[in-house]
Design a protein around this motif. Structure first.
Motif, mmCIF file in Angstrom:
data_model
loop_
_atom_site.group_PDB
_atom_site.id
_atom_site.type_symbol
_atom_site.label_atom_id
_atom_site.label_comp_id
_atom_site.label_asym_id
_atom_site.label_seq_id
_atom_site.Cartn_x
_atom_site.Cartn_y
_atom_site.Cartn_z
ATOM 1 N N ASP A 147 68.471 51.502 104.087
ATOM 2 C CA ASP A 147 69.047 50.055 104.579
ATOM 3 C C ASP A 147 69.544 49.705 103.975
ATOM 4 O O ASP A 147 69.481 49.062 102.177
ATOM 5 C CB ASP A 147 67.104 49.487 104.371
ATOM 6 N N PRO A 148 70.878 49.183 104.362
ATOM 7 C CA PRO A 148 71.967 49.040 103.686
ATOM 8 C C PRO A 148 71.816 47.331 102.961
ATOM 9 O O PRO A 148 72.473 47.207 102.235
ATOM 10 C CB PRO A 148 73.003 48.643 104.671
ATOM 11 N N ILE A 149 70.740 46.890 103.650
ATOM 12 C CA ILE A 149 70.522 45.341 102.709
ATOM 13 C C ILE A 149 69.541 45.426 101.520
ATOM 14 O O ILE A 149 69.329 44.759 100.491
ATOM 15 C CB ILE A 149 69.781 44.190 103.790
ATOM 16 N N ALA A 150 69.239 46.579 101.360
ATOM 17 C CA ALA A 150 67.953 46.408 100.093
ATOM 18 C C ALA A 150 68.572 46.941 99.085
ATOM 19 O O ALA A 150 67.898 46.234 98.197
ATOM 20 C CB ALA A 150 67.206 47.826 100.476
ATOM 21 N N PRO A 151 69.403 46.992 98.695
ATOM 22 C CA PRO A 151 70.174 47.310 97.133
ATOM 23 C C PRO A 151 70.286 45.865 96.972
ATOM 24 O O PRO A 151 70.381 45.682 95.520
ATOM 25 C CB PRO A 151 71.254 48.043 97.474
ATOM 26 N N GLU A 175 80.338 52.534 103.182
ATOM 27 C CA GLU A 175 80.503 51.589 102.219
ATOM 28 C C GLU A 175 79.966 50.731 101.516
ATOM 29 O O GLU A 175 80.240 50.869 100.709
ATOM 30 C CB GLU A 175 80.539 50.508 103.562
ATOM 31 N N MET A 176 78.425 51.358 101.905
ATOM 32 C CA MET A 176 77.387 50.163 100.920
ATOM 33 C C MET A 176 77.599 51.254 99.614
ATOM 34 O O MET A 176 77.648 50.681 98.084
ATOM 35 C CB MET A 176 76.026 50.528 101.521
ATOM 36 N N ALA A 177 77.650 52.627 99.316
ATOM 37 C CA ALA A 177 77.535 53.295 98.306
ATOM 38 C C ALA A 177 78.934 52.784 97.414
ATOM 39 O O ALA A 177 79.476 53.312 96.119
ATOM 40 C CB ALA A 177 77.924 55.192 98.935
ATOM 41 N N SER A 178 80.218 52.629 97.942
ATOM 42 C CA SER A 178 81.718 52.320 97.652
ATOM 43 C C SER A 178 80.912 50.716 96.679
ATOM 44 O O SER A 178 81.907 50.597 96.059
ATOM 45 C CB SER A 178 82.702 51.594 98.462
ATOM 46 N N GLY A 179 80.627 49.999 97.178
ATOM 47 C CA GLY A 179 79.421 48.880 96.391
ATOM 48 C C GLY A 179 78.691 49.051 95.304
ATOM 49 O O GLY A 179 78.435 48.268 93.884
ATOM 50 N N LEU A 180 77.789 50.040 95.197
ATOM 51 C CA LEU A 180 76.803 50.146 94.473
ATOM 52 C C LEU A 180 77.103 50.451 92.883
ATOM 53 O O LEU A 180 78.480 51.130 92.056
ATOM 54 C CB LEU A 180 75.710 51.664 94.589
#
Length: 359
Positions: A147-151, A175-180
């Motif tokens: 889920d992209p919100i969960a992190p 996109e999410m991974a780029s900000g993790l």
């Protein structure tokens, strides 16, 4: 005119979800947990940068459904991790979200009571508490970002993140991974091809701007700098494994062609074990042999492991659940896990040091 006639036609109701800040206030990050996360991330980055000779090992239950059994497992794993720490960097697999091919239990966050009550807010708070407990043991944690919100709710407690076979091709997850804040392993697609994983690594390394939420739970535009610690995870697919020497060599060539570091992780489960947990030790032995024979690209492995072997269906009477046994994919038991890791440690202690010298 209102839009009520044309929107939310299949939505029964919309309920309030506490913001990340609210959940973090209930379960705040401790200094001890933060130190574990920071140390784990740094060690993992150093392995990927070839500054640390150790093999990373992401090991643990297919999914967390019982925090008591999960913490029991974590305590055992921490003891073993300390003993083997000169050769293996052990990170506990802590998966709360389960992608389903069609339907089924979606994981602890979505349905913590396993009864279709879907108490998501409660599941999120309990998931964060579990991660806090694991990190306070001094054991870093890994998870799959689904889920992209969960992190936003628990990403500060994660040392390593997987992007699964079904989502490596997803723009949202790239996109999410780029900000993790963690190193990210992109799994090959379910058909066994590598393109999705390689393109995912390239995409995640670039800056992105996308819709998300901030810590207050408000809609926000997230702008990222890109994540330079993407790597590929071979998990088999398309009816065959891909942990063998030929498959690893082909992956090395594909990464080289894409001008990416030759960092490869092997998932001992899933299609690599023909979905039979009993074959995971054999996969591990093969991978260990490759490293002893001079392979320099394999930097990590994944193992699905729990206290008891196999798996079980979720019964209507939850009191009938077997303690420490997976409710999703089958796992190897603790004794097998202990043996796998001790054997790998003994066989790779010197070869990994030599590999570091020649890097």
């Amino acid at each position: 005119m209102t839009t009520s006639r044309t929107e939310d036609l299949n939505v029964i109701r919309i309920e309030h979800m506490p913001s990340p800040d609210e959940i973090k206030a209930i379960v705040p990050l401790s200094d001890a947990a933060a130190a574990t996360v920071e140390a784990g991330r740094t060690a993992l980055q150093n392995i990927l940068d070839r500054k640390d000779h150790r093999l990373m090992v992401v090991v643990g239950p297919c999914s967390i459904h019982d925090p008591i059994a999960g913490l029991d497992y974590a305590k055992r794993l921490k003891v073993l991790a300390d003993v083997l720490s000169d050769t293996l960097l052990i990170v506990m697999r802590v998966y709360f979200e389960k992608p389903r091919t069609s339907t089924g239990w979606k994981g602890f966050i979505n349905d913590p009571h396993m009864d279709d009550s879907f108490c998501i807010a409660e599941g999120m708070a309990k998931a964060r508490q579990f991660l806090l407990d694991v990190n306070e043991l001094g054991l870093p944690a890994a998870t799959e970002a689904l889920d992209p919100i969960a992190p936003q709710y628990y990403g500060d407690l994660i040392a390593w993140t997987a992007i699964g076979a079904r989502t490596s091709e997803s723009q949202t997850h790239r996109e999410m991974a780029s900000g993790l804040s963690t190193p990210v392993g992109f799994k090959n697609a379910t058909d066994g091809t590598l393109d999705a994983a390689i393109n995912g690594i390239i995409s995640a390394a670039a800056p992105h701007s996308f819709l998300g939420i901030n810590n207050s739970g408000e809609s926000a535009i997230i702008r990222t700098r890109g994540n330079g610690y993407g790597h590929t995870v071979l998990r088999g697919g398309g009816g065959r494994p891909n942990y063998d020497t030929v498959s690893v060599s082909l992956a090395e060539k594909a990464l080289s062609k894409a001008k990416l570091p030759s960092n490869i992780m092997i998932d001992c489960s899933h299609a690599n074990s023909w979905k039979n947990a009993d074959y995971q030790p054999l996969v591990m032995k093969d991978v260990t042999h490759q490293i002893r024979e001079g392979n320099t690209s394999i930097i990590g492995v994944m193992i699905e492991s729990f206290i008891e072997a196999g798996n079980q269906a979720i019964p209507e009477d939850l009191s009938q659940l077997r303690y420490g046994c997976s409710v999703t994919d089958a796992c190897v038991d603790w004794l097998t896990t202990d043996s796998m890791l001790r054997d790998t440690h003994a066989l790779l202690r010197e070869p990994l040091k030599e590999r570091m010298k020649s890097a």
